[in-house]
Enzyme design. Structure first.
Site, mmCIF file in Angstrom:
data_model
loop_
_atom_site.group_PDB
_atom_site.id
_atom_site.type_symbol
_atom_site.label_atom_id
_atom_site.label_comp_id
_atom_site.label_asym_id
_atom_site.label_seq_id
_atom_site.Cartn_x
_atom_site.Cartn_y
_atom_site.Cartn_z
ATOM 1 N N ASN A 1 4.349 -0.394 -2.748
ATOM 2 C CA ASN A 1 3.696 -1.250 -1.765
ATOM 3 C C ASN A 1 4.034 -2.731 -1.933
ATOM 4 O OD1 ASN A 1 1.340 -1.982 0.160
ATOM 5 N ND2 ASN A 1 0.837 -3.074 -1.726
ATOM 6 N N LYS B 1 13.787 -4.040 4.867
ATOM 7 C CA LYS B 1 13.103 -2.782 5.152
ATOM 8 C C LYS B 1 14.082 -1.720 5.657
ATOM 9 C CE LYS B 1 8.946 -4.049 3.974
ATOM 10 N NZ LYS B 1 8.257 -3.440 2.815
ATOM 11 N N TYR C 1 13.701 -10.065 6.763
ATOM 12 C CA TYR C 1 12.644 -9.124 6.390
ATOM 13 C C TYR C 1 12.996 -7.731 6.908
ATOM 14 C CZ TYR C 1 7.928 -7.091 6.084
ATOM 15 O OH TYR C 1 6.851 -6.280 5.802
ATOM 16 N N SER D 1 7.024 0.759 4.203
ATOM 17 C CA SER D 1 8.000 0.004 4.976
ATOM 18 C C SER D 1 7.265 -0.917 5.939
ATOM 19 C CB SER D 1 8.936 0.975 5.705
ATOM 20 O OG SER D 1 9.943 0.283 6.420
#
Length: 290
Positions: free
Chosen positions: A88, A157, A153, A139
């Site tokens: 996480n 991911k 970003y 994700s």
């Protein structure tokens, strides 16, 4: 008659705040054990006193591979096993792609991609040995596509999901499951702790348009709802490779998929014409062996 819950052991990164904290609380409330890691474990003190013996907190920077290996080893030695792994820990840096310095771009990948990679590598020997386990890769809606100011970003991911798809197939042979969780909007500190690039004047009009759109506001959800969904996920005997969390991300995923399929169909003739198998050129193998 309801089957009694068998306690399991979780390893959660980024557990001090936001979704990580919600996942940790949900696991503890149902009687599970949790090895909770975070750069700052101070916010978890209240949970330690409430769940004595079932919560192990460890400060951890997931970008430090040696520290990750040590933390996983310590958690396994403390509880005797690890059943559910929640990658996480994450960070967000906002800015147009052209604006990112090398250091800023690498920092985004270090946390969101390499951090999850190091944890996945560290837990796999233990999960393989016990022939079970479930890895959850947290994700983002940003992995559905790139958007202005979230390009780096999204890239982190996308990388996480590409690695995780392969890992899911590799780990399945050992009885280990993997799910990519794609959350929508939740009231966490992702945006309040977000860093930003130095803005280039050329992008001022685009930034103004983005600010106008954001000013319309959005209503995010309580992290607790994401935690409830994750509990259902880990309890499933046949969990999916991907799980969308939230109506907004669900609708966006379907819209993005339909638009991609429409584009592929419109360009099908060009795509198919670009392939026609022929024998290997003379000397092809020799050149590649040299």
């Amino acid at each position: 008659m309801e089957t009694p819950h068998t306690p399991r052991t979780w390893f959660v990164t980024g557990a001090g705040r936001g979704l990580g904290r919600a996942f940790t609380e949900a696991a503890l409330e149902r009687g599970d054990r949790v090895a909770a890691t975070s750069r700052d474990v101070g916010p978890l003190r209240d949970l330690v006193s409430e769940h004595e013996g079932r919560l192990l907190t460890m400060p951890l920077d997931v970008t430090d591979r040696d520290a990750v290996l040590a933390a996983v080893t310590a958690a396994h030695e403390h509880f005797g096993r690890i059943d559910i792994v929640v990658n996480n820990a994450g960070a967000m840096s906002s800015g147009m792609v052209e604006e990112f310095t090398e250091a800023e771009a690498r920092a985004q990948m270090e946390v969101n991609f390499f951090g999850a990679l190091w944890v996945s590598q560290a837990v796999l020997p233990h999960l393989r040995a016990q022939g079970s386990g479930h890895i959850l890769q947290i994700s983002s809606i940003a992995a559905l596509g790139g958007f202005p100011s979230t390009g780096m970003y999204s890239a982190s991911k996308f990388a996480l999901e590409g690695m995780s798809e392969a890992l899911a197939m590799e780990a399945a042979a050992f009885g280990v499951k993997l799910t990519i969780v794609q959350p929508g909007g939740y009231w966490t500190d992702l945006y309040t702790r977000m860093t930003s690039t130095a803005p280039l004047p050329a992008y001022a009009p685009l930034r103004a348009e983005l600010e106008r759109q954001w000013a319309e506001g959005s209503v995010d959800s309580e992290p607790r709802l994401a935690a409830e969904a994750v509990l259902k996920l880990v309890d499933s005997p046949n969990p999916p490779l991907r799980l969308l969390l939230g109506s907004m991300v669900y609708d966006l995923a379907l819209d993005v998929s339909r638009r991609r399929m429409d584009t592929w169909a419109a360009w099908e003739e060009v795509s198919r014409a670009a392939e026609h198998a022929v024998p290997a050129p003379d000397g092809y193998g020799a050149d590649h062996d040299a």
